[in-house]
Write a protein that holds these residues in place. Structure first.
Motif, mmCIF file in Angstrom:
data_model
loop_
_atom_site.group_PDB
_atom_site.id
_atom_site.type_symbol
_atom_site.label_atom_id
_atom_site.label_comp_id
_atom_site.label_asym_id
_atom_site.label_seq_id
_atom_site.Cartn_x
_atom_site.Cartn_y
_atom_site.Cartn_z
ATOM 1 N N TYR A 65 76.176 -17.377 -65.355
ATOM 2 C CA TYR A 65 77.003 -18.229 -64.507
ATOM 3 C C TYR A 65 78.107 -18.907 -65.328
ATOM 4 O O TYR A 65 79.207 -19.115 -64.858
ATOM 5 N N TRP A 66 77.780 -19.271 -66.562
ATOM 6 C CA TRP A 66 78.759 -19.938 -67.429
ATOM 7 C C TRP A 66 79.560 -18.950 -68.260
ATOM 8 O O TRP A 66 80.570 -19.321 -68.837
ATOM 9 N N ALA A 67 79.082 -17.734 -68.345
ATOM 10 C CA ALA A 67 79.768 -16.743 -69.169
ATOM 11 C C ALA A 67 80.834 -16.045 -68.329
ATOM 12 O O ALA A 67 81.823 -16.658 -67.971
ATOM 13 N N THR A 68 80.649 -14.805 -67.958
ATOM 14 C CA THR A 68 81.737 -14.117 -67.265
ATOM 15 C C THR A 68 81.197 -13.001 -66.397
ATOM 16 O O THR A 68 80.144 -12.440 -66.670
ATOM 17 N N ASP A 69 81.909 -12.685 -65.307
ATOM 18 C CA ASP A 69 81.568 -11.483 -64.556
ATOM 19 C C ASP A 69 82.614 -10.399 -64.767
ATOM 20 O O ASP A 69 82.413 -9.264 -64.388
ATOM 21 N N HIS A 70 83.754 -10.726 -65.346
ATOM 22 C CA HIS A 70 84.676 -9.746 -65.930
ATOM 23 C C HIS A 70 85.680 -10.510 -66.773
ATOM 24 O O HIS A 70 85.558 -11.713 -66.955
ATOM 25 N N TRP A 123 81.505 -14.090 -54.432
ATOM 26 C CA TRP A 123 80.592 -12.961 -54.238
ATOM 27 C C TRP A 123 79.417 -13.063 -55.213
ATOM 28 O O TRP A 123 78.270 -12.798 -54.856
ATOM 29 N N TYR A 124 79.727 -13.457 -56.457
ATOM 30 C CA TYR A 124 78.701 -13.535 -57.488
ATOM 31 C C TYR A 124 77.707 -14.652 -57.165
ATOM 32 O O TYR A 124 76.497 -14.518 -57.373
ATOM 33 N N LEU A 125 78.231 -15.766 -56.648
ATOM 34 C CA LEU A 125 77.395 -16.922 -56.368
ATOM 35 C C LEU A 125 76.500 -16.712 -55.151
ATOM 36 O O LEU A 125 75.583 -17.509 -54.917
ATOM 37 N N TRP A 126 76.729 -15.665 -54.380
ATOM 38 C CA TRP A 126 75.801 -15.259 -53.318
ATOM 39 C C TRP A 126 74.919 -14.114 -53.816
ATOM 40 O O TRP A 126 73.703 -14.246 -53.920
#
Length: 669
Positions: A65-70, A123-126
């Motif tokens: 959550y604190w790092a990255t999704d891209h 989208w990531y948070l769901w």
């Protein structure tokens, strides 16, 4: 660690609605039903090694959550643009989520998850939060079948899994409100879920965390750093108690953390001193706030303030994820759109292998190669730091003289072709003409002590490209999940709901201010705004700001206590209002309209993408819309849409207690 990661990859789980399909590979879209595979979970999770693998993936998943999704996004940044502290600022993208009141709909997040033009991580948070719930449910469901474990060990596994599940559900209920409650891994696809009311889920979470506090060991009794410990469980239980109105119980948990758990605030320099990468450009005067936020000091034994951290340092690319704070969160400065008074580019990318290199002006190496995906509001960088009506000039958390805080006027023109070389960069020329074409993305201050991260591999690359020369993006870095400082802030909040005139509330705030060498301390009565402001000063980029503001909004409505303007809120309608006018809504909305740039009109900038951004927020945006994809996939049942969004129907049936929701999970018809 690599072996653990490979093991996790081999058992990674994908599910429909959070817990039904088990596959041998990971899928990003768990809402799509997939055929059952030959994989047999009762075999995999019949041993402790299987449980350890599932727990390890819970731990790793948490830090993402604190790092990255891209490479252009930090997930928690989306939390901050739904607050008074930040807004979206990637103005080269027309899809930038700024006009939230009009852009945010149940179908607005239909882009591919790999689309680099995405400017938020909703989208990531769901999706990924339900994935995290799934991983925790796996442990909870299968641990009792592991015959080699005694009851105490089983309960420790359960307690840690309850923590992971509770952390994620706390996020979901304060982002989305009433949501599907998933507590099991099912053998067949379930497509007839019903939403469960927020308060019912919160009651379950409090019960689960009471169990966790009883069984999970203290960090001092653990050999590993970064796993869930008793202190972290107490912190989360305190938040659950606040959310359900058990304020005395919340205070009791924070009292234990502060007085009886072996933690203490760090008040002096400690650990290793990091000189900030390029001390000739930006010298650091060593201070406790700087040391406290260095990645190499966050999880060491000398740090008595850390309750739980997220290990994320090392060279194993599979195990650690770069924190791109220096790319995502610093202003976009190194091009011709920030000019000098004589029309030259103000700030250049200096190369260390050039003959005329001067380390005094190597701002990219010192501060990174920012692209400003998110930027702070004026409130966060300026007005927030006033206490008792006075700007606190000594607060180490807002101090440029020691190197902790970076102001735009701290930059000096480093273009030797300009007559302004060596002078501070300026926003206007002598005739009042703007020298910055995009003040949203290119002109703001930064809490450097939080966002500066080492990247020794790229720092050694003297002649690399812009994005590969020095620590220009950020690096692998441990992060805080909980510090003792937050326990003081939660205790102050609990006291406020119990008795807003309690004279000791200010003491819980002032102990943090004294540590930060503040000249202004709270005197007399303290408002909820004072407490929430101190959270913003102390926990920036640690707390989930939107979640916490929404939780406080619920607490104010439940307790009937006033906010800093004297407003009171009602439990039956604080979250069921719409509109962008300044009146009404929730405490969350009042913070946004009073302190941020939302609903103040459009901003004219010279940008290639969104050249006329209009920052708006609606009262209904307190809760985000339930994704339409989740609603349509649940085609044998009916999920409830949130107030104000297309598809909202107050008559949609919901579970009003968690026991009934859990009992229904086995019913797939």
């Amino acid at each position: 660690m690599k072996q653990i990661t490979e093991k996790l990859n081999s058992i990674c789980l994908t599910l429909f609605m959070g817990g039904v399909i088990l596959l041998s590979g990971c899928s990003e879209d768990f809402l799509k039903p997939d055929p059952l595979s030959f994989y047999e979970p009762t075999t995999t999770f019949s041993t402790e090694s299987g449980l350890k693998s599932a727990l390890a993936i819970c731990d790793r998943h948490l830090k993402l959550y604190w790092a990255t999704d891209h490479n252009e996004m930090l997930t928690v940044g989306t939390e901050y643009i739904f607050s008074e502290l930040m807004v979206a600022s990637a103005t080269d993208k027309r899809s930038m989520l700024c006009d939230v009141a009009n852009m945010l709909t149940p179908t607005s997040d239909n882009s591919s998850h790999q689309n680099l033009d995405r400017t938020n991580s909703m989208w990531y948070l769901w999706d990924e939060t339900y994935s995290g719930i799934k991983y925790a449910n796996t442990i909870i469901q299968f641990v009792d079948a592991v015959q080699s474990l005694d009851e105490t060990t089983k309960n420790i596994y359960k307690g840690r899994a309850y923590f992971h599940r509770t952390f994620r559900y706390m996020a979901l209920v304060f982002e989305y409100g009433d949501i599907p409650l998933v507590t099991k891994i099912l053998e067949v696809s379930k497509q007839n879920y019903r939403s469960t009311k927020r308060d019912a889920i919160l009651q379950m979470l409090a019960k689960d965390m009471e169990f966790a506090v009883q069984w999970v060991p203290d960090q001092k009794d653990m050999s590993q750093i970064g796993m869930v410990n008793k202190g972290a469980c107490r912190m989360l239980l305190a938040k659950c108690y606040l959310a359900i109105g058990e304020y005395t119980k919340a205070k009791e948990q924070t009292d234990i953390l502060i007085n009886n758990s072996g933690y203490s605030l760090m008040t002096d320099n400690f650990g290793a001193f990091n000189d900030g990468g390029e001390p000739q450009t930006w010298p650091i005067t060593r201070n406790v706030i700087w040391d406290l936020h260095r990645a190499e000091n966050k999880l060491i034994s000398a740090n008595k303030e850390v309750i739980m951290g997220l290990p994320n340092r090392g060279s194993d690319a599979e195990s650690f994820v770069k924190m791109l704070t220096m790319r995502i969160l610093y202003p976009f400065l190194f091009d011709g759109r920030l000019k000098t008074k004589d029309g030259k580019q103000a700030l250049l990318n200096l190369r260390r292998n050039h003959a005329d290199y001067d380390p005094k002006y190597d701002y990219m190496r010192a501060f990174g190669r920012g692209i400003a995906t998110f930027r702070p509001t004026y409130f966060q960088t300026h007005a927030l730091w006033a206490v008792n009506g006075k700007m606190d000039v000594t607060d180490l958390r807002h101090n440029s003289e020691v190197g902790n805080w970076l102001r735009m006027e701290d930059y000096r023109v480093n273009n030797k072709a300009s007559t302004e070389f060596g002078n501070p960069v300026t926003l206007f020329d002598d005739d009042g003409n703007l020298l910055c074409s995009d003040t949203i993305r290119r002109w703001y201050d930064v809490p450097h002590y939080i966002f500066y991260l080492d990247d020794p591999v790229n720092d050694a690359n003297v002649s690399g490209s812009d994005g590969n020369r020095g620590a220009t993006n950020g690096g692998n870095a441990d992060w805080y999940l909980y510090r003792l400082a937050e326990a003081y802030l939660l205790r102050a909040e609990a006291k406020y709901y119990m008795n807003e005139n309690d004279p000791t509330i200010k003491d819980d705030l002032n102990i943090l201010r004294q540590r930060a060498k503040c000249s202004e301390l709270y005197e007399g009565a303290v408002t909820i705004g004072d407490i929430v402001n101190e959270r913003a000063r102390e926990l920036y980029w640690e707390e989930w700001r939107n979640v916490e503001l929404t939780r406080v909004s619920l607490c104010l409505a439940r307790s009937g206590k006033p906010d800093e303007w004297g407003n009171t809120y009602r439990l039956d309608d604080f979250d069921k209002q719409s509109g962008t006018d300044p009146n009404g809504g929730s405490y969350w909305y009042q913070r946004i309209v009073n302190y941020s740039m939302y609903n103040k009109g459009s901003v004219q900038i010279d940008a290639t993408g969104n050249s006329n951004p209009n920052f708006t927020m609606d009262k209904k945006n307190l809760y985000w819309p339930i994704p339409n994809a989740a609603i349509t996939a649940n085609n044998k049942g009916e999920l409830s849409q949130n107030y104000g969004y297309d598809g909202y129907d107050p008559a949609t049936p919901k579970w009003d207690n968690w026991e009934d929701a859990v009992a229904d999970e086995d019913k797939t018809d």
